[in-house]
Scaffold this motif. Structure first.
Motif, PDB file in Angstrom:
ATOM      1  N   THR A 351       1.157  -1.008  -0.225  1.00 59.94           N
ATOM      2  CA  THR A 351      -0.169  -0.404  -0.186  1.00 59.94           C
ATOM      3  C   THR A 351       0.834   1.058  -0.174  1.00 59.94           C
ATOM      4  N   LEU A 354       2.263   3.487   3.197  1.00 65.97           N
ATOM      5  CA  LEU A 354       2.461   3.326   4.679  1.00 65.97           C
ATOM      6  C   LEU A 354       2.635   3.741   6.055  1.00 65.97           C
ATOM      7  N   GLN A 387      -6.282  -0.176   5.620  1.00 68.43           N
ATOM      8  CA  GLN A 387      -4.980  -0.523   5.774  1.00 68.43           C
ATOM      9  C   GLN A 387      -4.052   0.864   5.881  1.00 68.43           C
ATOM     10  N   ASN A 462       5.614   0.198  -1.895  1.00 66.51           N
ATOM     11  CA  ASN A 462       4.800   1.190  -0.805  1.00 66.51           C
ATOM     12  C   ASN A 462       5.441   2.349  -0.822  1.00 66.51           C
TER      13      ASN A 462
END
Length: 652
Positions: A351, A354, A387, A462
């Motif tokens: 992601t 993050l 997330q 990420n």
């Protein structure tokens, strides 16, 4: 506000605390221009610079490759933190340093040397045995505290029985001449090793000298065999040190640690009794290291604050673990933290942003409340958790611990680490400080750092490099109740940079930081040997005849064991399994891993996974030690010939 505006316009000047129970009723909206308080645990005081005016900024030694623009995310994280809360402002809590004299008493007590100022103190350990194992720099640290305590008591006109420092390290009559000579020889050997290391001649570490460097020590050489404070003498005396070039972003030097043939020892490998000795020796060594570097080491008193007695967020770490252990015995890292990390990893570490991109504040508050109500009942719907919200909750859990993860007592010491002149010394100081942390803090910090490294391992997806993660996590790890009030804006920027760099070191070198140095292990072995001799002498006075018979029996066993060892054979016990005993022929190259492999091949009934088995060194000059699989058994047998060898399952 853009990220560039954030770095130019926000200055954190203080943090005011509270420990009210969750959830809180919403506070009234802040007046225009006033800072929003942080949820439950306090608020950050934020000053805004005038448009176009950059807050004062000063580069410092801790800067390395981080520049002012790299702190953009740091200040953005501070803004996020101070805008996520709804707590009422509380009276500010100040960190307090113990008075002179009081601090020395506390230090000597923690180091197991309370008998030096209180003859009635009893600890079950012989302080003279501990003192006999100290290096010259460690002994100097003890002498300095004793002398300061004596002078303080004299100023206060108080009666005292503190011994003269010249009497403390007199040879103990309880130690035989042979042991005294061995001790002197060892210290002399350590001194020679230190001198050899400082001139680049110590052959056991790294590459030695750089070409054309005149034999200077390279900063990437790590020596775990010689006391760090002894090594620091070379820096204090102005010996030449070759500093590595700091490249951009994550290019920190690769430190080399030559593996010891008798095996590396990590936190968790030793018995509680030996870890108690380790902690006392590490406290003395850490103090000696700061003394040698000329750094003032002041520890703070524990905070006396009102805390929640149950729940998940804003609860003392010890309380959370007690709750968890009632449900899952043996829990060492909070279950809520484990579950949040697991959720983030299950949903994917790819992601983008993050940890840096915050979850929606309203949603995070709602989820936090739901977790408090439903987590232990297993009713929380994890599949609905996003997330970025999970990452925000993880950071929230860490920063809202009423007592900081790095402890109040050693918080200033962690901050002061970057005052050491080289990165190697900074790592040595961090290593000692990590070993001083309470077990709960150490285990939780380890789990957090391992997770952060896994985030960085996915940086291509990420976009979170080592620097990015360090900058974002620094405010969450280092800002806590009562800390950093009444400081200047210039100090604020210097500390922000320093905290981010400490987190970088934590993550980058975490494997080294949980290692117990060999010189400390040698001191523990020496203490165990002397304590055993003392016990034998005491037993001889009380039960002379019984001991003579006991010794005769033991001598027979020793002869048998000696003849077996001379033949290069050891007996490995495995009482928990079907095959309870196994004879092993030693060779120069035989390692602990080879013995485990051989045992498993001969006992097919073992249901335990290989990674959950460990060969233990038990007895002799150690209580109990789980062996590193790369331990060379013949070398270890020479170090501890009276040990027994046992295979057991362990909880990792």
């Amino acid at each position: 506000m853009s990220r560039q505006q954030a770095v130019q316009g926000v200055v954190l000047t203080g943090y005011t605390s509270s420990s009210d129970a969750f959830p809180q009723p919403p506070a009234s909206a802040p007046q225009h221009g006033a800072p929003a308080p942080s949820r439950r645990t306090g608020h950050y005081n934020v000053q805004r610079a005038r448009p176009g005016e950059k807050p004062p900024y000063q580069r410092c030694n801790s800067q390395d490759s981080l520049d002012e623009l790299a702190l953009d995310d740091y200040w953005k994280e501070v803004e996020i933190i101070q805008h996520t809360g709804d707590a009422e402002q509380q009276e500010e809590v100040q960190l307090k340093v113990a008075d002179e004299g009081e601090q020395e008493e506390a230090w000597l007590t923690e180091a197991g040397l309370a008998t030096l100022f209180d003859e009635s103190a009893a600890d079950g350990e012989d302080s003279m045995v501990l003192l006999s194992t100290l290096t010259r720099t460690q002994a100097a640290a003890v002498e300095r505290r004793v002398e300061t305590l004596k002078q303080t008591l004299r100023k206060r006109n108080k009666p005292y029985s503190v011994p003269d420092v010249r009497d403390i390290f007199k040879p103990s009559p309880a130690l035989d001449t042979k042991q005294d000579s061995e001790s002197t020889s060892t210290e002399g050997s350590e001194h020679r090793k230190t001198e050899a290391t400082s001139s680049g001649e110590h052959s056991g570490v790294g590459n030695g000298a750089e070409p054309g460097g005149g034999g200077a020590e390279t900063e990437t050489d790590i020596n775990l065999e010689v006391s760090f404070s002894e090594q620091a003498l070379s820096y204090r005396d102005g010996s030449k040190v070759t500093q590595p070039i700091n490249e951009a972003d994550d290019k920190l030097p690769d430190f080399k640690v030559v593996r010891d043939k008798t095996g590396m020892t990590k936190v968790g490998d030793l018995s509680a009794a030996d870890m108690k000795k380790v902690r006392r020796l590490v406290l003395i060594e850490m103090t000696a290291l700061f003394d040698t570097a000329g750094l003032d080491l002041k520890t703070h008193k524990p905070l006396k604050i009102r805390v929640k007695e149950s729940g998940l967020f804003g609860v003392p770490l010890s309380t959370v673990l007690e709750q968890d252990q009632r449900r899952v015995p043996g829990t060492r890292v909070p279950l809520i933290m484990q579950r949040l990390i697991s959720h983030i990893e299950e949903e994917g570490l790819h992601t983008e942003g993050l940890l840096r991109v915050p979850g929606a504040s309203t949603r995070v508050k709602t989820v936090c409340h739901e977790l408090e109500l439903k987590f232990y009942d297993g009713l929380f719907l994890w599949e609905t958790l996003k997330q970025h919200d999970a990452a925000s909750l993880l950071k929230l859990f860490i920063r809202e611990l009423p007592h900081p993860l790095l402890t109040v007592e050693y918080f200033s010491a962690f901050i002061s680490v970057l005052k050491f002149p080289t990165k190697k010394q900074q790592l040595q100081a961090l290593n000692l400080l990590v070993l001083l942390l309470p077990e709960s803090s150490r285990d939780t910090l380890k789990a957090l750092l391992e997770f952060l490294q896994r985030v960085i391992d996915h940086k291509e997806q990420n976009k979170m490099t080592l620097n990015n993660v360090a900058v974002v996590m620094a405010p969450n790890i280092f800002m806590f109740k009562g800390f950093r009030s009444k400081i200047t804006e210039q100090q604020e920027f210097a500390m922000a940079t320093g905290m981010a760099n400490i987190v970088r070191l934590f993550i980058r070198y975490q494997n080294l930081l949980w290692t117990i140095p060999k010189f400390v292990m040698n001191q523990v072995r020496k203490q165990n040997t002397e304590n055993q001799r003392k016990m034998n002498r005491d037993r001889a006075v009380k039960k002379l005849l019984k001991k003579m018979a006991y010794d005769r029996e033991k001598n027979i066993e020793k002869v048998e064991k000696s003849s077996e060892a001379e033949g290069g054979i050891i007996r490995v016990q495995a009482p928990q399994f079907t095959k309870v005993s196994m004879a092993v022929q030693l060779t120069e190259e035989l390692q602990a891993s080879d013995i485990l492999t051989r045992f498993l091949s001969q006992d097919s009934s073992v249901s335990v996974k290989r990674e959950d088995l460990c060969l233990f060194e038990i007895g002799g000059n150690i209580k109990e030690r789980c062996l590193d699989e790369e331990t060379y058994m013949k070398a270890l047998l020479e170090l501890n010939p009276a040990a027994e060898w046992v295979i057991k399952s362990v909880q990792r």
